[in-house]
Design a protein around this motif. Structure first.
Motif, PDB file in Angstrom:
ATOM      1  N   LEU A 241      57.503  53.527  60.940  1.00  0.00           N
ATOM      2  CA  LEU A 241      57.924  54.743  60.225  1.00  0.00           C
ATOM      3  C   LEU A 241      57.534  54.678  58.753  1.00  0.00           C
ATOM      4  N   LEU A 242      57.741  53.532  58.127  1.00  0.00           N
ATOM      5  CA  LEU A 242      57.377  53.383  56.707  1.00  0.00           C
ATOM      6  C   LEU A 242      55.869  53.495  56.506  1.00  0.00           C
ATOM      7  N   GLN A 247      51.258  56.661  54.599  1.00  0.00           N
ATOM      8  CA  GLN A 247      49.979  57.311  54.841  1.00  0.00           C
ATOM      9  C   GLN A 247      50.029  58.804  54.505  1.00  0.00           C
ATOM     10  N   ILE A 248      51.130  59.466  54.879  1.00  0.00           N
ATOM     11  CA  ILE A 248      51.268  60.886  54.560  1.00  0.00           C
ATOM     12  C   ILE A 248      51.337  61.092  53.054  1.00  0.00           C
ATOM     13  N   VAL A 253      48.670  62.834  48.010  1.00  0.00           N
ATOM     14  CA  VAL A 253      48.213  62.586  46.633  1.00  0.00           C
ATOM     15  C   VAL A 253      46.713  62.834  46.512  1.00  0.00           C
ATOM     16  N   LEU A 254      45.943  62.340  47.481  1.00  0.00           N
ATOM     17  CA  LEU A 254      44.497  62.559  47.437  1.00  0.00           C
ATOM     18  C   LEU A 254      44.145  64.036  47.582  1.00  0.00           C
ATOM     19  N   PHE A 298      41.550  69.700  55.419  1.00  0.00           N
ATOM     20  CA  PHE A 298      42.027  69.193  56.702  1.00  0.00           C
ATOM     21  C   PHE A 298      41.684  67.729  56.886  1.00  0.00           C
ATOM     22  N   GLU A 299      40.628  67.264  56.278  1.00  0.00           N
ATOM     23  CA  GLU A 299      40.206  65.881  56.451  1.00  0.00           C
ATOM     24  C   GLU A 299      41.192  64.902  55.837  1.00  0.00           C
ATOM     25  N   PHE A 300      41.984  65.355  54.871  1.00  0.00           N
ATOM     26  CA  PHE A 300      42.922  64.443  54.241  1.00  0.00           C
ATOM     27  C   PHE A 300      44.085  64.110  55.166  1.00  0.00           C
TER      28      PHE A 300
END
Length: 530
Positions: A241-242, A247-248, A253-254, A298-300
């Motif tokens: 979960l962490l 990752q999300i 941020v990116l 969408f790629e992010f």
């Protein structure tokens, strides 16, 4: 000496396989190890612990259903069409429960079992405010709130109520498991039988059963041996979960960073006047279309971030509830959710390997085909919904007398089963009494949905499959042509430079021979002097 781990860009993190990341960037595939362990332990939970508990629940449910309702079918809802049936069922139930140890095979202790009757009246009345619950002595004839042997007394009482509930609690059931050679495991049973009198001309009877481990038997119960497994699943689930949250967050941020760059470039291009300087990179073709921007956005984000997170979330919740169930003696309603949470955790954990199969196109045929066909399938299903609901409401109006079409929900479920080839003969036999109209209706529905609709769905899926196969073949051809070009270029390079290479080798050979002759002319004295 350990190799250093190199920095890897976000695009390579998403596009490279775990093996490629390890070879190129020395990044150990510990996520695969984590998800593999999570799959192993959640599957162990389902196969061993949940399988054992559900086996006990099924046995309990089957025994009580036979004792209380005298039924062997899989249904938990039944209908009585007269008070005589209700009276006979209550009499048989009281007789069976009073002699339960003489009837069933397992050892059951009913000395502390408490039986009650709860009444829910049609209208609120101060005269009945204290007449809602009665304790029942299972060994004595029931005379309150009605005389069970008097049908007129039953009728007078049931005319005042909308629902009657018969409950049994604290029925102890002992099981000897093979892996526990000490004392048998104790479970406490409870059940509830609801009689609903609000239906026109019938009494709806619903049976619900529950069980839990005895409060003083936790240390010898079979569930105690799974505490270590629950703890491991809890740690693995929290870690998964962490990782998903991280990752999300990183992708967000990116995304915001590149969105800001995009807006700055668009602002620069809008403010700039005249032709763009050719000496600078022309970025207008990259950001001038909204579609390209959406594809880049969408790629992010990756759909598998959510799947991994859900697997970790449900696994953590299920393991936490199971650990609390072992530690706390009190029976809490939340403990009944641990099976559902563990099942969802195991389900989403098994979905994670599909993420890694995407790197192997020949193996990942199913998910890639469904991904390509999902939009067309959704649009087609939306287009047939008016037909389906039209048939469902018409079936309810025509066949309302039959169980399969007694209401809108049952009508929709029955037609969905028919559309998939189920209960066809039963439906034709049941609706035959409606004459030719009912037979024509069922035939038209079967022809339209079972043949036409399913054929279109298969065609849509096959179209996506063929597109996927053709793209794989095209990629394979491109790879083969690229390899051939590299090989032909290399062979041409060898042929073009073969003459020069041979000349160089001859010159090198002559030079070596001259050195050898010079060495032979020098004697040992000259070497020492030198």
């Amino acid at each position: 000496m350990q190799k250093a781990e190199f920095y890897m860009e976000y695009g390579n993190q998403k596009n490279l396989t775990a093996l490629d990341q390890y070879v190129l960037y020395n990044k150990f595939p510990w996520k695969i190890v984590l998800y593999t362990l999570l799959i192993i332990f959640t599957t162990y939970q389902v196969l061993c612990m949940i399988g054992q508990q559900t086996a006990t629940n099924r046995a309990q449910h089957a025994i009580l259903k036979k004792l209380i309702l005298n039924q062997d079918e899989d249904f938990d809802t039944y209908y009585y069409y007269g008070l005589e049936e209700f009276q006979q069922q209550m009499i048989d139930m009281q007789s069976n429960l009073s002699q339960i140890n003489d009837i069933v095979i397992p050892r059951i202790d009913s000395s502390e079992t408490k039986y009650t009757l709860n009444a829910f009246y049609n209208k609120f009345n101060f005269d009945n405010i204290n007449k809602t619950t009665w304790d029942i002595d299972i060994d004595e004839p029931i005379i309150n709130p009605f005389d069970l042997k008097d049908i007129k007394s039953i009728k007078r009482f049931t005319n005042q109520i909308a629902e009657l509930e018969f409950k049994g609690q604290n029925m102890y059931y002992f099981v000897q498991y093979p892996d526990l050679k000490n004392s048998p495991t104790c479970y406490v049973w409870s059940f509830s039988v609801k009689y609903k009198f609000i239906n026109l001309g019938s009494i709806e009877v619903i049976l619900d059963t529950q069980d839990d481990q005895c409060s003083g038997d936790r240390e010898t119960s079979a569930g105690q041996s799974f505490a270590f497994v629950h703890a491991i699943v809890f740690v693995l689930g929290c870690t998964s979960l962490l990782i998903s949250i991280r990752q999300i967050f990183k992708a967000s941020v990116l995304y915001l960073y590149h969105k800001e760059i995009y807006s700055n470039v668009v602002t620069y291009l809008e403010k700039s006047k005249g032709p763009i300087d050719n000496s600078k990179p022309d970025v207008s073709g990259i950001f001038n279309q909204k579609k390209d921007d959406q594809e880049q956005d969408f790629e992010f984000f990756n759909f598998w971030f959510i799947i991994c997170g859900l697997g970790g979330l449900f696994s953590t919740i299920g393991a936490a509830i199971a650990l609390l169930d072992i530690i706390i003696d009190t029976d809490l309603s939340i403990f009944r959710l641990q099976g559902n949470m563990m099942g969802l955790g195991c389900f989403f954990s098994w979905m994670v390997p599909i993420k890694y199969l995407e790197y192997f196109e020949n193996i990942n045929m199913m998910s890639s085909t469904l991904r390509r066909s999902s939009r067309n399938i959704l649009m087609f299903l939306i287009s047939i919904l008016p037909f389906f609901f039209g048939f469902a409401f018409l079936a309810q109006c025509i066949f309302y007398k039959f169980y399969y079409f007694k209401n809108t929900v049952e009508s929709a479920i029955s037609l969905f089963a028919l559309a998939n080839g189920d209960i066809m003969l039963e439906t034709f036999d049941t609706t035959r009494s409606r004459g030719i109209l009912g037979q024509i209706f069922i035939t038209i529905f079967m022809v339209l949905f079972f043949t036409a609709v399913q054929s279109v769905l298969v065609t849509i899926i096959m179209e996506g499959y063929e597109k996927n196969r053709s793209e794989i073949k095209e990629k394979q051809k491109k790879n083969d042509s690229m390899i051939q070009e590299i090989q032909s270029g290399y062979q041409k390079f060898i042929r073009d430079n073969q003459a020069g290479t041979m000349t160089y080798l001859r010159s090198l050979d002559l030079f070596i021979n001259e050195l050898r002759k010079l060495a032979d002319q020098i004697d040992d004295a000259d070497i020492e002097k030198y």
